[in-house]
Motif scaffolding. Structure first.
Motif, mmCIF file in Angstrom:
data_model
loop_
_atom_site.group_PDB
_atom_site.id
_atom_site.type_symbol
_atom_site.label_atom_id
_atom_site.label_comp_id
_atom_site.label_asym_id
_atom_site.label_seq_id
_atom_site.Cartn_x
_atom_site.Cartn_y
_atom_site.Cartn_z
ATOM 1 N N MET A 1 13.888 9.998 5.038
ATOM 2 C CA MET A 1 12.503 9.531 4.091
ATOM 3 C C MET A 1 11.992 9.888 2.842
ATOM 4 O O MET A 1 11.889 10.988 2.876
ATOM 5 N N GLY A 2 11.817 8.706 2.070
ATOM 6 C CA GLY A 2 10.922 9.306 0.979
ATOM 7 C C GLY A 2 12.052 9.371 -0.372
ATOM 8 O O GLY A 2 13.167 9.233 0.314
ATOM 9 N N GLU A 3 11.328 9.790 -1.170
ATOM 10 C CA GLU A 3 12.379 9.704 -2.650
ATOM 11 C C GLU A 3 12.653 8.585 -2.794
ATOM 12 O O GLU A 3 14.300 8.594 -3.414
ATOM 13 N N GLY A 4 12.982 7.565 -2.209
ATOM 14 C CA GLY A 4 13.292 5.881 -2.294
ATOM 15 C C GLY A 4 13.922 6.026 -3.746
ATOM 16 O O GLY A 4 14.501 5.088 -4.673
ATOM 17 N N TRP A 5 12.675 6.194 -4.566
ATOM 18 C CA TRP A 5 12.346 5.311 -6.589
ATOM 19 C C TRP A 5 13.845 6.112 -7.123
ATOM 20 O O TRP A 5 14.501 5.892 -8.149
ATOM 21 N N LYS B 1 1.012 -0.936 -0.273
ATOM 22 C CA LYS B 1 0.234 0.078 0.471
ATOM 23 C C LYS B 1 1.023 1.790 -0.207
ATOM 24 O O LYS B 1 0.425 2.617 -0.375
ATOM 25 N N GLY B 2 2.625 0.971 0.642
ATOM 26 C CA GLY B 2 2.630 2.043 0.536
ATOM 27 C C GLY B 2 3.858 3.017 -0.572
ATOM 28 O O GLY B 2 3.090 2.478 -1.702
ATOM 29 N N GLU B 3 3.844 4.492 -0.834
ATOM 30 C CA GLU B 3 4.376 4.796 -2.058
ATOM 31 C C GLU B 3 6.393 5.436 -1.367
ATOM 32 O O GLU B 3 6.097 5.155 -0.047
ATOM 33 N N SER B 4 6.771 4.938 -2.144
ATOM 34 C CA SER B 4 8.231 4.742 -2.440
ATOM 35 C C SER B 4 8.479 6.720 -1.563
ATOM 36 O O SER B 4 9.153 7.144 -1.137
ATOM 37 N N CYS B 5 7.875 7.393 -2.946
ATOM 38 C CA CYS B 5 7.806 8.790 -2.282
ATOM 39 C C CYS B 5 8.283 9.430 -0.988
ATOM 40 O O CYS B 5 8.783 10.596 -0.930
#
Length: 828
Positions: free
Chosen positions: A553-557, A49-53
């Motif tokens: 955290m975030g912007e993992g993509w 369900k989560g988003e990489s961003c």
């Protein structure tokens, strides 16, 4: 944070119970929480369900409730609740009635509840609905909930409003300075009143200035009073030496003090010169900056101040002297800390304006769904209020030296992209590394053919700049421009006092030559030597802000998807452990000699041997275009006998001699390495590598050695005394060590922590960007032989902390931390 703190004993629930905003609602089954509070960080990372961003952590809807009684102090006065940050789309109720809606998650919000309170002696309830169902509404982790502090202001009928004192230093000489305090007053009565305004300036506990101004204030009016204080022999606010003065203002009516307000200021002067760079207190300085997001990994967005203190101390040790708040305003407390520690701050307002960004693919701007709809839909209606509240709250902070109205906004005005020649069917070159394919005249011609929109990049920039300057004209307004070649010609940069370049160091000279009156600096830069080299070579470039100072955290993509929970491009990792790039920039930004060695197998390195058996880049000159990602190196000396190993050293020493088991390998000179990285080819032999360097006649050495199997767990704490204040925490670091006490950075193990005493574990982490273990836990697997736990004390007493590894049958040393109770006047 100013005002009476409202931090303790809030009621919280996820979901939407019926009637939750009403005073009569039964909330006995709600959870009791203290603020600041981020509910998302307590979730497990969710790949499905989560988003990489936003770091694979979910959002949702949450409700907060806070009870308080109407006291004599409140009756017949103005009551303001100050929310420093709620993420996001907050609807605020008082006693069942809707007071306001506040959509932006980063700006402060003042809520006047005066007309909603119950009579004297009766209970009231503030209820806040936080709607973060759009949990992919940002390009980075946001947190969810009332994640910053809340305070109450009880204001008399004649009062200084919240943020109603503006302090400047219009004149600074060697032996004196003028501190000017402009005080706003509001008379809500139906009568004209004669009052005294008493202004005081303190240096610590010493009163060094006092003035009394008598004034008449008309009924139902606003007015301003200006108080000038002459300060003898002022100590200036300086980088890493945050000298502060306290300004206190009293409102006196009929001989009684009816209100006292205080703020802090620093005495400093600065300016930017388009040719010569940045000047602070009369001296030319280099801005050694990093970008920081507002989360701190394991604690999420509700960050205790002790966590920021540790992180800022590490950045200071590196030589960093400036912070860019990417890409939103910081908390009031964070800015107080930067004032005290002497960090320059560029405070940024927005990441998007009229048009949204694609949260999943930065720069593409192709797709926005309901889950990822961000603040753009609210921007037009709320931008002026948000900007001016931010500037009113923060303009007294001496640390702030720039206002940034936006980050890489050009991506969202996509019609202009092809005008540069970098994109479209005729595209040539990579915009990061090449000069503009089109001339300035060609770009201008292309832009003039593009139809104007009602809201365009330059008109919105003009509004934002005007709103900012209506409150504060003492700092330059800029923006972080990703496509400055086109932004100059659209008129965007015309609306700014200076321009920030995002990854565009190759056009520093282009911008200076073609637009010579506008100061330039790097506001988003890669953590590589070539970025700092450009600053040293170009007098008109005053500095940079590295992307980033600390992993967020975030912007993992950006590099890979699951299990990448966030961006790993920083100098410090998620746990605040030092990375290779940290040591490179410490060698660039500090005058003191520094050496740090890393190693890698030759075939996995960036290098190869030439015919003369010397190391050279596999791709000649590749160092000049290295981007965010630091090349793969290891902090250890553990390989197979005879393997070809490259030893690298990041250092500012003039020369370094490398020894293996006390035998000299070779002496190298920094001037011979254009990439600023010392390197040797060394066939592996177990033992000790020692680098002995010399800088300006001073000798320094660095050692790494072959380590054995893990034999113990070593626990250390960063302090032995904390308080029950939520900002006071202890950092507990566990290290795996061999029989000689060397940290075994090439071996991992699961650590189980045990704590005796009343405590709250704020989180555990190992610093690795691919770690998706739950933060809210007592166990974690190490990374490079280390892990971190952050602990808060809840009651007066002693915490006994220990770690163990069941699989290795190891128990650590025990650390003790004393917890002291705060005085009653320090809690609320």
């Amino acid at each position: 944070m100013r005002g009476l703190p409202l931090l303790k004993d809030w009621k919280f629930i996820l979901g939407e119970p019926e009637g939750v905003h009403l005073l009569s609602t039964d909330d006995s089954h709600f959870k009791t929480v203290d603020l600041p509070h981020d509910w998302s960080v307590a979730f497990s990372f969710d790949q499905e369900k989560g988003e990489s961003c936003t770091g694979y952590l979910l959002g949702g809807i949450g409700w907060y409730r806070k009870y308080f009684m109407t006291t004599k102090d409140m009756a017949h006065n103005t009551i303001i609740i100050n929310f420093d940050g709620i993420y996001n789309r907050a609807t605020i109720y008082c006693n069942g009635k809707r007071v306001t809606f506040h959509p932006y998650g980063y700006s402060p919000c003042l809520v006047d509840v005066t007309d909603y309170l119950n009579p004297l002696g009766e209970d009231n309830v503030i209820a806040i609905k936080v709607d973060h169902t759009r949990y992919a509404d940002s390009r980075w982790y946001t947190g969810s909930g009332i994640y910053r502090k809340v305070s109450m202001h009880i204001l008399p009928k004649i009062h200084i409003p919240v943020w109603g004192i503006s302090v400047t230093t219009p004149r600074i000489e060697q032996d004196f300075a003028i501190i000017r305090s402009q005080v706003t007053l509001h008379n809500t009565t139906q009568e004209k009143n004669a009052i005294d305004i008493v202004g005081k300036v303190y240096d610590g506990n010493q009163l060094i200035g006092k003035k009394v101004i008598a004034c008449d204030i008309e009924k139902q009016t606003w007015s301003d009073v200006v108080i000038d204080f002459e300060i003898s022999n002022p100590v200036k606010w300086e980088i890493h030496h945050g000298k502060l003065y306290d300004v206190k203002v009293e409102v006196v009516l009929d001989g009684c003090i009816i209100q006292t307000e205080s703020t802090r200021t620093g005495i400093r002067e600065f300016y930017f010169d388009a040719d010569k760079g940045f000047f602070l207190n009369g001296s030319n300085r280099l801005v050694k900056g990093v970008c920081l997001h507002h989360d701190a990994g394991l604690v999420g967005a509700a960050v205790p101040l002790d966590v920021w203190k540790r992180r800022l101390k590490l950045l200071k040790e590196c030589g960093c002297n400036a912070i860019r708040t990417a890409h939103n305003p910081a908390s009031e407390d964070f800015l107080d800390l930067c004032d005290e520690m002497g960090f320059l701050v560029q405070e940024e307002f927005f990441d998007e304006w009229d048009n949204p960004k694609d949260k999943r693919k930065n720069g593409v701007e192709k797709f926005v769904d309901d889950l990822s709809r961000g603040h753009a839909e609210f921007f037009r209606e709320y931008a002026k209020e948000d900007v001016q509240n931010i500037v009113k709250r923060d303009h007294n902070h001496p640390c702030i030296f720039q206002w940034s109205i936006g980050n890489e906004i050009e991506w969202t005005y996509t019609k202009y992209n092809n005008a540069t020649g970098y994109f479209g069917k005729d595209a040539t070159g990579v915009y990061t590394w090449t000069l503009p394919p089109y001339s300035k005249e060609k770009i201008r011609e292309n832009i003039n053919k593009i139809p104007r929109d009602y809201y365009d990049v330059d008109t919105t920039a003009r509004q934002l700049t005007q709103w900012t300057k209506a409150v504060d004209r003492t700092r330059p307004v800029l923006a972080n421009c990703i496509l400055p070649t086109v932004s100059y010609e659209t008129g965007f940069i015309d609306e700014l006092d200076m321009v920030g370049y995002s990854y565009r160091r190759v056009i520093y000279d282009y911008g200076h030559e073609n637009y010579p009156k506008k100061p330039i600096m790097g506001t988003e830069n890669m953590p590589q030597w070539h970025e700092w080299k450009a600053v040293l070579e170009k007098e008109h470039i005053p500095g940079i802000f590295i992307w980033t100072g600390i992993d967020h955290m975030g912007e993992g993509w950006v590099q890979k998807l699951w299990p990448r929970r966030g961006s790993n491009l920083a100098l410090l990792d998620f746990a605040g452990f030092k990375k290779p790039a940290y040591h490179m920039f410490k060698s660039l930004w500090r005058d003191e000699p520094h050496i740090k060695m890393f190693t890698q197998r030759l075939e996995h390195s960036l290098y190869e041997q030439n015919d003369a058996a010397q190391l050279q880049e596999k791709v000649q000159g590749a160092w000049q275009t290295r981007d965010w990602f630091w090349h793969d190196v290891n902090p250890y000396w553990n390989y197979q006998e005879g393997e070809s190993i490259v030893v690298e050293a990041y250092s500012n020493c003039d020369h370094i001699a490398l020894y293996l088991n006390d035998a000299l390998i070779a002496t190298r000179y920094l001037k011979d390495f254009e990439d600023h990285i010392y390197k040797w080819h060394v066939p592996f032999v177990r033992g000790t590598l020692k680098a002995i360097g010399v800088k300006d006649g001073e000798t320094i050495e660095s050692v790494i050695q072959t380590v054995g199997a893990v034999k113990a767990i070593e626990l250390e704490v960063d302090k032995n005394v904390i308080t029950t204040d939520g900002d006071s925490v202890v950092h507990v670091i566990a290290k795996l060590v061999d029989e000689k006490g060397n940290v075994t950075t090439n071996q991992e193990a699961r650590i189980d922590f045990a704590i005796e005493g009343a405590n709250k574990i704020r989180g555990v982490d190992n610093g690795c960007s691919d770690n998706v273990q739950d933060y809210q836990s007592t166990s974690i697997v190490t990374h490079q032989g280390k892990c971190l736990m952050i602990v808060q004390g809840l009651e007066e007493g002693t915490l006994h902390i220990q770690g163990k590894c069941v699989t290795m049958d190891l128990v650590s040393n025990q650390c003790t931390v004393e917890v002291q109770q705060l005085g009653k006047n320090e809690t609320c």
